[in-house]
Write a protein that holds these residues in place. Structure first.
Motif, PDB file in Angstrom:
ATOM      1  N   ASN A   1     127.742  25.001 -11.250  1.00  0.00           N
ATOM      2  CA  ASN A   1     128.477  24.221 -10.278  1.00  0.00           C
ATOM      3  C   ASN A   1     129.263  25.517  -9.596  1.00  0.00           C
ATOM      4  O   ASN A   1     130.123  26.031 -10.185  1.00  0.00           O
ATOM      5  CB  ASN A   1     129.583  23.274 -10.551  1.00  0.00           C
ATOM      6  CG  ASN A   1     130.281  22.584  -9.560  1.00  0.00           C
ATOM      7  OD1 ASN A   1     129.608  22.551  -8.410  1.00  0.00           O
ATOM      8  ND2 ASN A   1     131.450  22.213  -9.651  1.00  0.00           N
ATOM      9  N   ARG A   2     128.849  26.005  -8.499  1.00  0.00           N
ATOM     10  CA  ARG A   2     129.433  26.999  -7.571  1.00  0.00           C
ATOM     11  C   ARG A   2     130.307  26.656  -6.269  1.00  0.00           C
ATOM     12  O   ARG A   2     129.751  25.661  -5.609  1.00  0.00           O
ATOM     13  CB  ARG A   2     128.608  28.083  -7.523  1.00  0.00           C
ATOM     14  CG  ARG A   2     127.650  27.853  -6.068  1.00  0.00           C
ATOM     15  CD  ARG A   2     126.409  29.079  -6.236  1.00  0.00           C
ATOM     16  NE  ARG A   2     125.205  28.613  -7.099  1.00  0.00           N
ATOM     17  CZ  ARG A   2     124.567  29.485  -7.314  1.00  0.00           C
ATOM     18  NH1 ARG A   2     124.100  30.453  -6.882  1.00  0.00           N
ATOM     19  NH2 ARG A   2     123.298  29.036  -8.030  1.00  0.00           N
ATOM     20  N   ASP A   3     131.180  27.300  -6.181  1.00  0.00           N
ATOM     21  CA  ASP A   3     132.029  27.077  -4.724  1.00  0.00           C
ATOM     22  C   ASP A   3     131.675  28.053  -3.636  1.00  0.00           C
ATOM     23  O   ASP A   3     131.335  27.490  -2.488  1.00  0.00           O
ATOM     24  CB  ASP A   3     133.396  27.242  -4.844  1.00  0.00           C
ATOM     25  CG  ASP A   3     134.321  27.405  -3.717  1.00  0.00           C
ATOM     26  OD1 ASP A   3     134.360  26.133  -2.913  1.00  0.00           O
ATOM     27  OD2 ASP A   3     134.783  28.311  -3.367  1.00  0.00           O
ATOM     28  N   ALA A   4     131.317  29.300  -4.078  1.00  0.00           N
ATOM     29  CA  ALA A   4     130.656  30.317  -3.095  1.00  0.00           C
ATOM     30  C   ALA A   4     130.282  31.588  -3.860  1.00  0.00           C
ATOM     31  O   ALA A   4     130.538  31.735  -4.806  1.00  0.00           O
ATOM     32  CB  ALA A   4     132.086  30.541  -2.251  1.00  0.00           C
ATOM     33  N   MET A   5     129.850  32.281  -3.186  1.00  0.00           N
ATOM     34  CA  MET A   5     129.262  33.593  -3.440  1.00  0.00           C
ATOM     35  C   MET A   5     129.879  34.857  -2.710  1.00  0.00           C
ATOM     36  O   MET A   5     129.951  34.566  -1.282  1.00  0.00           O
ATOM     37  CB  MET A   5     127.763  33.679  -3.334  1.00  0.00           C
ATOM     38  CG  MET A   5     126.905  32.656  -4.171  1.00  0.00           C
ATOM     39  SD  MET A   5     127.048  33.048  -6.095  1.00  0.00           S
ATOM     40  CE  MET A   5     125.986  34.567  -6.073  1.00  0.00           C
ATOM     41  N   GLY A   6     130.088  35.762  -3.119  1.00  0.00           N
ATOM     42  CA  GLY A   6     130.549  36.829  -2.336  1.00  0.00           C
ATOM     43  C   GLY A   6     130.075  38.303  -2.635  1.00  0.00           C
ATOM     44  O   GLY A   6     129.423  38.648  -3.780  1.00  0.00           O
ATOM     45  N   TRP A   7     130.348  39.164  -1.707  1.00  0.00           N
ATOM     46  CA  TRP A   7     130.080  40.675  -1.925  1.00  0.00           C
ATOM     47  C   TRP A   7     131.394  41.336  -1.955  1.00  0.00           C
ATOM     48  O   TRP A   7     132.055  41.191  -1.182  1.00  0.00           O
ATOM     49  CB  TRP A   7     129.199  40.986  -0.941  1.00  0.00           C
ATOM     50  CG  TRP A   7     127.709  40.725  -1.134  1.00  0.00           C
ATOM     51  CD1 TRP A   7     127.163  39.640  -0.484  1.00  0.00           C
ATOM     52  CD2 TRP A   7     126.626  41.213  -1.898  1.00  0.00           C
ATOM     53  NE1 TRP A   7     125.816  39.297  -0.709  1.00  0.00           N
ATOM     54  CE2 TRP A   7     125.548  40.313  -1.704  1.00  0.00           C
ATOM     55  CE3 TRP A   7     126.650  42.063  -3.010  1.00  0.00           C
ATOM     56  CZ2 TRP A   7     124.259  40.637  -2.416  1.00  0.00           C
ATOM     57  CZ3 TRP A   7     125.340  42.369  -3.356  1.00  0.00           C
ATOM     58  CH2 TRP A   7     124.208  41.558  -3.214  1.00  0.00           C
ATOM     59  N   PHE A   8     131.446  42.328  -2.818  1.00  0.00           N
ATOM     60  CA  PHE A   8     132.629  43.213  -3.177  1.00  0.00           C
ATOM     61  C   PHE A   8     132.012  44.819  -3.200  1.00  0.00           C
ATOM     62  O   PHE A   8     130.983  44.837  -3.624  1.00  0.00           O
ATOM     63  CB  PHE A   8     133.539  42.892  -4.013  1.00  0.00           C
ATOM     64  CG  PHE A   8     134.171  41.540  -3.954  1.00  0.00           C
ATOM     65  CD1 PHE A   8     135.551  41.426  -3.831  1.00  0.00           C
ATOM     66  CD2 PHE A   8     133.555  40.598  -4.381  1.00  0.00           C
ATOM     67  CE1 PHE A   8     136.198  40.429  -3.524  1.00  0.00           C
ATOM     68  CE2 PHE A   8     134.227  39.229  -4.200  1.00  0.00           C
ATOM     69  CZ  PHE A   8     135.677  39.167  -3.851  1.00  0.00           C
TER      70      PHE A   8
ATOM     71  N   ALA B   1     132.411  40.477   1.979  1.00  0.00           N
ATOM     72  CA  ALA B   1     131.931  39.235   2.718  1.00  0.00           C
ATOM     73  C   ALA B   1     131.802  37.890   1.602  1.00  0.00           C
ATOM     74  O   ALA B   1     131.448  38.315   0.408  1.00  0.00           O
ATOM     75  CB  ALA B   1     130.396  39.235   3.460  1.00  0.00           C
ATOM     76  N   ALA B   2     131.829  36.764   2.144  1.00  0.00           N
ATOM     77  CA  ALA B   2     131.450  35.529   1.266  1.00  0.00           C
ATOM     78  C   ALA B   2     130.920  34.467   1.925  1.00  0.00           C
ATOM     79  O   ALA B   2     131.096  34.408   3.187  1.00  0.00           O
ATOM     80  CB  ALA B   2     132.836  35.074   0.671  1.00  0.00           C
ATOM     81  N   ILE B   3     130.363  33.736   1.040  1.00  0.00           N
ATOM     82  CA  ILE B   3     129.567  32.619   2.028  1.00  0.00           C
ATOM     83  C   ILE B   3     129.815  31.030   0.924  1.00  0.00           C
ATOM     84  O   ILE B   3     129.565  31.484  -0.250  1.00  0.00           O
ATOM     85  CB  ILE B   3     128.311  32.599   2.163  1.00  0.00           C
ATOM     86  CG1 ILE B   3     127.752  31.376   2.918  1.00  0.00           C
ATOM     87  CG2 ILE B   3     127.353  32.991   0.944  1.00  0.00           C
ATOM     88  CD1 ILE B   3     126.335  31.673   3.396  1.00  0.00           C
ATOM     89  N   THR B   4     130.185  29.955   1.513  1.00  0.00           N
ATOM     90  CA  THR B   4     130.050  28.845   0.852  1.00  0.00           C
ATOM     91  C   THR B   4     128.834  28.432   0.468  1.00  0.00           C
ATOM     92  O   THR B   4     128.027  28.363   1.400  1.00  0.00           O
ATOM     93  CB  THR B   4     131.147  27.830   1.292  1.00  0.00           C
ATOM     94  OG1 THR B   4     130.575  27.148   2.605  1.00  0.00           O
ATOM     95  CG2 THR B   4     132.724  28.462   1.739  1.00  0.00           C
ATOM     96  N   TRP B   5     128.752  27.828  -0.889  1.00  0.00           N
ATOM     97  CA  TRP B   5     127.590  27.333  -1.175  1.00  0.00           C
ATOM     98  C   TRP B   5     126.841  26.122  -0.625  1.00  0.00           C
ATOM     99  O   TRP B   5     125.869  26.058  -0.152  1.00  0.00           O
ATOM    100  CB  TRP B   5     127.436  27.354  -2.585  1.00  0.00           C
ATOM    101  CG  TRP B   5     126.112  27.340  -2.987  1.00  0.00           C
ATOM    102  CD1 TRP B   5     125.152  26.165  -3.881  1.00  0.00           C
ATOM    103  CD2 TRP B   5     125.203  28.470  -3.103  1.00  0.00           C
ATOM    104  NE1 TRP B   5     124.024  26.732  -4.157  1.00  0.00           N
ATOM    105  CE2 TRP B   5     124.038  28.137  -3.697  1.00  0.00           C
ATOM    106  CE3 TRP B   5     125.594  29.811  -2.785  1.00  0.00           C
ATOM    107  CZ2 TRP B   5     122.824  28.898  -3.855  1.00  0.00           C
ATOM    108  CZ3 TRP B   5     124.334  30.646  -2.876  1.00  0.00           C
ATOM    109  CH2 TRP B   5     122.975  30.337  -3.407  1.00  0.00           C
ATOM    110  N   ARG B   6     127.856  25.086  -0.424  1.00  0.00           N
ATOM    111  CA  ARG B   6     127.411  23.864   0.200  1.00  0.00           C
ATOM    112  C   ARG B   6     126.846  23.873   1.625  1.00  0.00           C
ATOM    113  O   ARG B   6     126.204  23.587   2.070  1.00  0.00           O
ATOM    114  CB  ARG B   6     128.443  22.798   0.019  1.00  0.00           C
ATOM    115  CG  ARG B   6     128.249  22.435  -1.544  1.00  0.00           C
ATOM    116  CD  ARG B   6     129.177  21.341  -1.698  1.00  0.00           C
ATOM    117  NE  ARG B   6     129.488  20.921  -3.124  1.00  0.00           N
ATOM    118  CZ  ARG B   6     129.972  19.763  -3.628  1.00  0.00           C
ATOM    119  NH1 ARG B   6     130.790  18.931  -2.826  1.00  0.00           N
ATOM    120  NH2 ARG B   6     130.016  19.543  -4.791  1.00  0.00           N
TER     121      ARG B   6
END
Length: 125
Positions: free
Chosen positions: A30-37, A49-54
């Motif tokens: 179960n993930r909320d979002a993925m991000g790049w750092f 940057a980040a993106i919500t998964w749904r």
């Protein structure tokens, strides 16, 4: 069990492009979002940057808006970072990360539970 595998880093000239990929080895979590750092030597890790998964809602640091694009393929459990018009100041180790639940700020590193090993991006002038 969750593993993030990054690829696509390398050496490019200023103005060039790279596409980073981050694949998750765990197919069901179960993930909320993925991000790049990213993190350069002697500097703190900073949000890119980040993106919500749904729904695929995206967030960007001001320094990369208009140049970088984050996207995801839910079926392939993969997130991408397309980087165009690269500048020397973009040079850093880039990390993929996953949030497991909502809440908190997308730009805060400690809100992400899983991290990849990082991939080096070097932009020369």
């Amino acid at each position: 069990q969750v593993q993030l595998v990054e690829s696509g880093g390398g050496l490019v000239q200023a103005g060039g492009s790279l596409r980073l990929s981050c694949a998750t080895s765990e197919r069901t979590f179960n993930r909320d979002a993925m991000g790049w750092f990213r993190q350069a030597p002697g500097k703190e890790r900073e949000f890119v940057a980040a993106i919500t998964w749904r729904l695929g809602i995206t967030y960007y640091a001001d320094s990369v808006k208009g140049r970088f694009t984050i996207s995801r393929d839910n079926a392939q459990n993969t997130v991408y970072l397309q980087m165009n018009s690269l500048k020397p100041e973009d040079t850093a180790v880039y990390y993929c990360a996953a949030r497991l639940s909502g809440g908190g700020y997308y730009y805060t590193p400690n809100s992400y539970a899983y991290w990849g090993q990082g991939t080096q991006v070097t932009v020369s002038s």
